[in-house]
Design a protein around this motif. Structure first.
Motif, short mmCIF file in Angstrom:
data_model
loop_
_atom_site.label_atom_id
_atom_site.label_comp_id
_atom_site.label_asym_id
_atom_site.label_seq_id
_atom_site.Cartn_x
_atom_site.Cartn_y
_atom_site.Cartn_z
N VAL A 54 4.48 -5.66 5.58
CA VAL A 54 5.28 -5.15 4.52
C VAL A 54 5.63 -6.71 3.93
N GLU A 55 5.42 -5.84 2.50
CA GLU A 55 5.09 -6.86 1.14
C GLU A 55 7.01 -7.47 0.80
N VAL A 65 15.87 -1.99 -0.91
CA VAL A 65 14.15 -0.75 -0.38
C VAL A 65 13.40 -1.45 -0.04
N PRO A 66 12.75 -1.53 1.68
CA PRO A 66 11.48 -1.36 1.98
C PRO A 66 10.36 -1.90 1.13
N VAL A 67 9.11 -2.43 0.92
CA VAL A 67 7.85 -2.16 0.59
C VAL A 67 6.75 -2.00 1.47
N VAL A 68 5.98 -0.90 1.76
CA VAL A 68 5.17 -1.39 2.39
C VAL A 68 3.45 -0.89 2.29
N ASP A 69 2.85 -1.51 2.12
CA ASP A 69 1.93 -1.88 1.83
C ASP A 69 0.66 -1.14 2.27
N ILE A 70 -0.01 0.18 1.91
CA ILE A 70 -0.68 1.21 2.28
C ILE A 70 -1.50 1.18 2.51
N ALA A 71 -2.87 0.51 1.80
CA ALA A 71 -3.70 -0.29 2.24
C ALA A 71 -3.96 -1.33 3.34
N ALA A 80 -8.46 -3.20 -6.40
CA ALA A 80 -8.71 -4.51 -7.20
C ALA A 80 -7.64 -4.01 -8.93
N GLN A 81 -7.39 -3.27 -8.99
CA GLN A 81 -6.96 -3.96 -10.73
C GLN A 81 -5.08 -3.61 -10.00
N PRO A 82 -4.18 -4.16 -9.09
CA PRO A 82 -2.93 -4.01 -9.21
C PRO A 82 -1.84 -3.90 -9.97
N GLU A 83 -2.42 -4.60 -10.87
CA GLU A 83 -1.90 -4.01 -12.00
C GLU A 83 -1.22 -2.36 -12.79
N GLN A 84 -2.28 -1.94 -12.00
CA GLN A 84 -2.71 -0.80 -12.32
C GLN A 84 -1.59 0.32 -11.55
N ASP A 85 -1.41 0.18 -10.14
CA ASP A 85 -0.76 0.67 -9.16
C ASP A 85 -0.10 0.90 -9.06
N LYS A 86 0.97 1.87 -8.09
CA LYS A 86 2.14 3.18 -8.32
C LYS A 86 2.33 2.41 -7.32
N PHE A 87 4.18 2.81 -7.06
CA PHE A 87 4.40 2.27 -5.82
C PHE A 87 5.34 3.74 -5.66
N ILE A 88 5.29 4.53 -5.20
CA ILE A 88 5.88 5.82 -4.10
C ILE A 88 7.12 5.51 -3.81
N LEU A 89 8.39 5.94 -4.03
CA LEU A 89 10.05 5.48 -3.36
C LEU A 89 9.59 7.48 -2.97
N SER A 90 9.87 7.17 -1.50
CA SER A 90 10.30 8.10 -0.32
C SER A 90 11.31 8.16 0.35
N ILE A 91 11.33 9.62 1.15
CA ILE A 91 12.42 9.15 2.04
C ILE A 91 12.43 10.18 3.15
N PHE A 92 12.78 9.69 4.38
CA PHE A 92 12.34 10.24 6.00
C PHE A 92 12.90 10.01 6.63
N ILE A 97 12.21 4.41 1.87
CA ILE A 97 10.80 3.60 2.03
C ILE A 97 9.89 3.69 0.44
N VAL A 98 9.62 2.68 0.31
CA VAL A 98 8.47 2.23 -1.07
C VAL A 98 7.60 2.47 -0.56
N PHE A 99 6.21 3.28 -0.76
CA PHE A 99 4.80 2.66 0.13
C PHE A 99 4.12 2.15 -1.55
N HIS A 100 3.20 1.02 -1.28
CA HIS A 100 2.18 1.15 -2.13
C HIS A 100 0.83 1.57 -2.20
N VAL A 101 0.61 2.20 -3.15
CA VAL A 101 -0.82 2.53 -3.40
C VAL A 101 -1.58 2.32 -4.30
N HIS A 102 -2.30 2.77 -5.07
CA HIS A 102 -3.10 2.14 -5.81
C HIS A 102 -3.49 3.80 -7.09
#
Length: 301
Positions: A54-55, A65-71, A80-92, A97-102
């Motif tokens: 959990v970031e 909303v909490p942010v989970v680092d999927i990696a 390797a390029q965090p400035e280009q990453d994406k956040f997926i706002l999800s609900i279930f 929850i926000v999932f941090h993906v590349h």
């Protein structure tokens, strides 16, 4: 992410939309129904002594909303390029929850028949993968996001102790058919229903297997009402999902009287209509096990 592309407008077709995202060089997918929005990264407020996956937390339109680092959750290297990453706002499970993906690439529309169940040989005993999708040049893995979250916070999973609020329970000889692709949840659901007095359970891991079993009983001249008194099904399952299973049963005169409860993390106010369209008798959001038992009692006692 807008949902007006038609992917979410149909019920019971055994199809789903999958948002493809990347972590490192690996391709993963998440059901588009779970995705509310794709966001660019933003500053995160760290929480002391939180789970290492959990970031921290961010604010989205006034909501924390909490942010989970999927990696990290999958044991992969960081971006390797965090400035280009994406956040997926999800609900279930009625939780955002926000999932941090590349990377986030595209949406695929596929049939559940195209999704293979991970084999025990390579999935391990504690897998976070619910399905494998063969693509043109590689494979895409469907992640079990409920399991990712439950590994971080076990309190989000079913707890048989919650049944204490129902008081003393008598044992019932009613037979329940349970359709759930997660082996962990199948076992936990069976254990929990046993605690609730329902010890006669038959379990299948996808809708296709369950439906074939019901058809076999009909071919043998059996009356379904005598074999099973209720069916509980998940929605997301390889080969045949719970909505399509429900639709097939409710459209079959010999099966239609079988009460069906959809028990899924995808039950929200916005999506409840999908279960209604295919004829579900009740819909309960995981992990609300007490509500599930109350609906079982309502339909078969």
């Amino acid at each position: 992410m807008q949902k007006e592309n038609g992917i979410l407008l149909e019920s019971g077709t055994n199809e789903l939309g999958v948002v493809e995202f990347g972590v490192g060089r690996n391709r993963f997918g998440i059901n588009v129904i779970k995705v509310k929005e794709i966001l660019n990264p933003q500053p995160i407020t760290k929480i002391p002594q939180s789970h290492p996956s959990v970031e921290g937390i961010i604010e989205i339109r006034g909501e924390v909303v909490p942010v989970v680092d999927i990696a990290h959750a999958l044991g992969f290297d960081p971006s390797a390029q965090p400035e280009q990453d994406k956040f997926i706002l999800s609900i279930f499970n009625q939780t955002k929850i926000v999932f941090h993906v590349h990377t986030v690439t595209q949406i695929h529309r596929i049939s559940w028949e195209q999704i293979e169940k991970p084999q025990k040989l390579y999935q391990g005993l504690d897998t976070q993968i619910t399905g494998v999708i063969k693509m043109d040049d590689s494979m895409m893995l469907l992640l079990d996001f409920e399991k990712v979250v439950a590994d971080i916070n076990p309190e989000t999973s079913m707890d048989p102790a919650q049944l204490k609020e129902l008081g003393e329970r008598e044992r019932s000889d009613k037979r329940l058919l349970i359709v759930e692709d997660s082996s962990l949840l199948r076992a936990l659901l069976q254990e929990t229903l046993e605690e609730a007095g329902y010890h006669q359970t038959v379990l299948f891991e996808n809708g296709k297997e369950a439906y074939d079993h019901l058809q076999t009983l009909l071919d043998q001249g059996k009356e379904i009402e005598q074999e099973f008194q209720l069916l509980i099904t998940d929605i997301e399952m390889p080969r045949m999902d719970g909505h399509h299973l429900t639709k097939l049963i409710k459209e079959d005169h010999s099966l239609s009287k079988l009460p069906i409860i959809i028990f899924s993390s995808l039950i929200t106010d916005d999506l409840r209509h999908k279960g209604e369209v295919v004829g579900a008798d009740a819909q309960v959001s995981k992990p609300e096990i007490v509500e599930l038992v109350r609906w079982i009692d309502h339909h078969i006692l």
